[in-house]
Design a protein around this motif. Structure first.
Motif, PDB file in Angstrom:
ATOM      1  N   THR A  55      61.861  44.144  64.850  1.00 52.34           N
ATOM      2  CA  THR A  55      61.164  43.755  63.390  1.00 52.34           C
ATOM      3  C   THR A  55      61.887  42.139  63.082  1.00 52.34           C
ATOM      4  OG1 THR A  55      61.265  45.980  62.466  1.00 52.34           O
ATOM      5  CG2 THR A  55      61.368  44.155  60.867  1.00 52.34           C
ATOM      6  N   TYR A  56      62.999  41.862  63.366  1.00 55.16           N
ATOM      7  CA  TYR A  56      63.442  40.600  63.121  1.00 55.16           C
ATOM      8  C   TYR A  56      63.956  39.973  64.382  1.00 55.16           C
ATOM      9  CZ  TYR A  56      63.054  41.704  58.072  1.00 55.16           C
ATOM     10  OH  TYR A  56      62.645  42.067  57.172  1.00 55.16           O
ATOM     11  N   GLN A  57      64.646  40.851  65.272  1.00 57.05           N
ATOM     12  CA  GLN A  57      65.525  40.444  66.430  1.00 57.05           C
ATOM     13  C   GLN A  57      64.864  41.559  67.318  1.00 57.05           C
ATOM     14  OE1 GLN A  57      69.631  39.823  65.375  1.00 57.05           O
ATOM     15  NE2 GLN A  57      69.203  38.006  64.455  1.00 57.05           N
ATOM     16  N   SER A  58      65.169  41.026  68.613  1.00 54.36           N
ATOM     17  CA  SER A  58      64.838  42.206  69.761  1.00 54.36           C
ATOM     18  C   SER A  58      65.551  43.440  69.628  1.00 54.36           C
ATOM     19  CB  SER A  58      64.935  41.361  71.174  1.00 54.36           C
ATOM     20  OG  SER A  58      64.663  42.118  72.075  1.00 54.36           O
ATOM     21  N   ASP A  59      64.593  44.434  69.735  1.00 58.77           N
ATOM     22  CA  ASP A  59      65.181  45.746  69.754  1.00 58.77           C
ATOM     23  C   ASP A  59      65.771  46.015  68.464  1.00 58.77           C
ATOM     24  OD1 ASP A  59      63.715  45.848  72.178  1.00 58.77           O
ATOM     25  OD2 ASP A  59      65.551  45.403  73.271  1.00 58.77           O
ATOM     26  N   ASP A  60      65.755  45.446  67.393  1.00 64.81           N
ATOM     27  CA  ASP A  60      66.835  45.731  66.346  1.00 64.81           C
ATOM     28  C   ASP A  60      66.021  47.129  65.346  1.00 64.81           C
ATOM     29  OD1 ASP A  60      64.144  44.706  65.030  1.00 64.81           O
ATOM     30  OD2 ASP A  60      65.263  43.145  64.006  1.00 64.81           O
ATOM     31  N   GLY A  61      64.818  47.487  65.754  1.00 63.00           N
ATOM     32  CA  GLY A  61      64.280  48.691  64.991  1.00 63.00           C
ATOM     33  C   GLY A  61      63.105  48.468  64.017  1.00 63.00           C
ATOM     34  N   ILE A  62      63.040  49.480  63.089  1.00 59.16           N
ATOM     35  CA  ILE A  62      61.705  49.366  62.208  1.00 59.16           C
ATOM     36  C   ILE A  62      62.274  50.115  60.983  1.00 59.16           C
ATOM     37  CG2 ILE A  62      60.887  51.345  63.186  1.00 59.16           C
ATOM     38  CD1 ILE A  62      58.082  50.533  62.651  1.00 59.16           C
TER      39      ILE A  62
END
Length: 171
Positions: A91-98
């Motif tokens: 969402t904001y940074q690589s692989d940070d989630g949803i």
């Protein structure tokens, strides 16, 4: 006459220094706006295939199904499908989630995304939310999505170039 010129030069340097320091302070501290609150993110993984094969390089974009934004920038969670068909949400940074919620997916699958003229293998048919008929529900307990698949998809072919000026370009 030397004294007034020296005084003027010294005053100009001091003023320039004050302006530079003031500008640096403003840039470093921001405009005083509080940082926008971000929603809690849930790390979620999944797999994606088209016509039974991993869609390596496909980009999945997750659009809130209710049309509401979860931040003022209209950020869209997304994922890039790996060689094995797996992806992790960003969402904001690589692989940070949803953020938790209901999502309609759009799908883009470029043959060479780094090209100056990328070609969507899906012909743009699934670029709008809901056109892919893929929908997911994310809650705080979701860690992995059920496999996402699209079957019977006709891949778009790239039209050959006719402009000789483009023949030296590598796509």
């Amino acid at each position: 006459m030397l004294i007034p010129l020296a005084f003027a030069a010294c005053t100009a340097k001091r003023s320039a220094g004050l302006i530079a320091a003031s500008l640096a302070f403003t840039v470093l501290t921001g405009c005083g706006q509080p940082e926008e609150p971000r929603p809690e993110l849930i790390p979620v993984k999944g797999t994606f295939a088209i016509n039974g094969k991993p869609a390596e390089g496909a980009m999945l974009v997750f659009h809130p199904a209710n049309g509401e934004e979860f931040d003022v920038r209209g950020t869209r969670p997304r994922a890039i499908v790996g060689q094995d068909g797996q992806f992790s949400m960003t969402t904001y940074q690589s692989d940070d989630g949803i953020p938790a919620g209901e999502y309609d997916l759009s799908v883009l699958w470029f043959d060479n995304p780094d090209s100056s003229n990328p070609h969507d293998k899906l012909g743009g048919r699934y670029a709008a939310p809901g056109k892919s008929n893929l929908h997911v529900s994310i809650d705080e307990n979701t860690t992995e999505l059920a496999p996402l698949t699209m079957a019977g998809v006709r891949l778009a072919t790239r039209r050959p170039r006719t402009d000789s000026a483009d023949f030296d370009q590598v796509d």
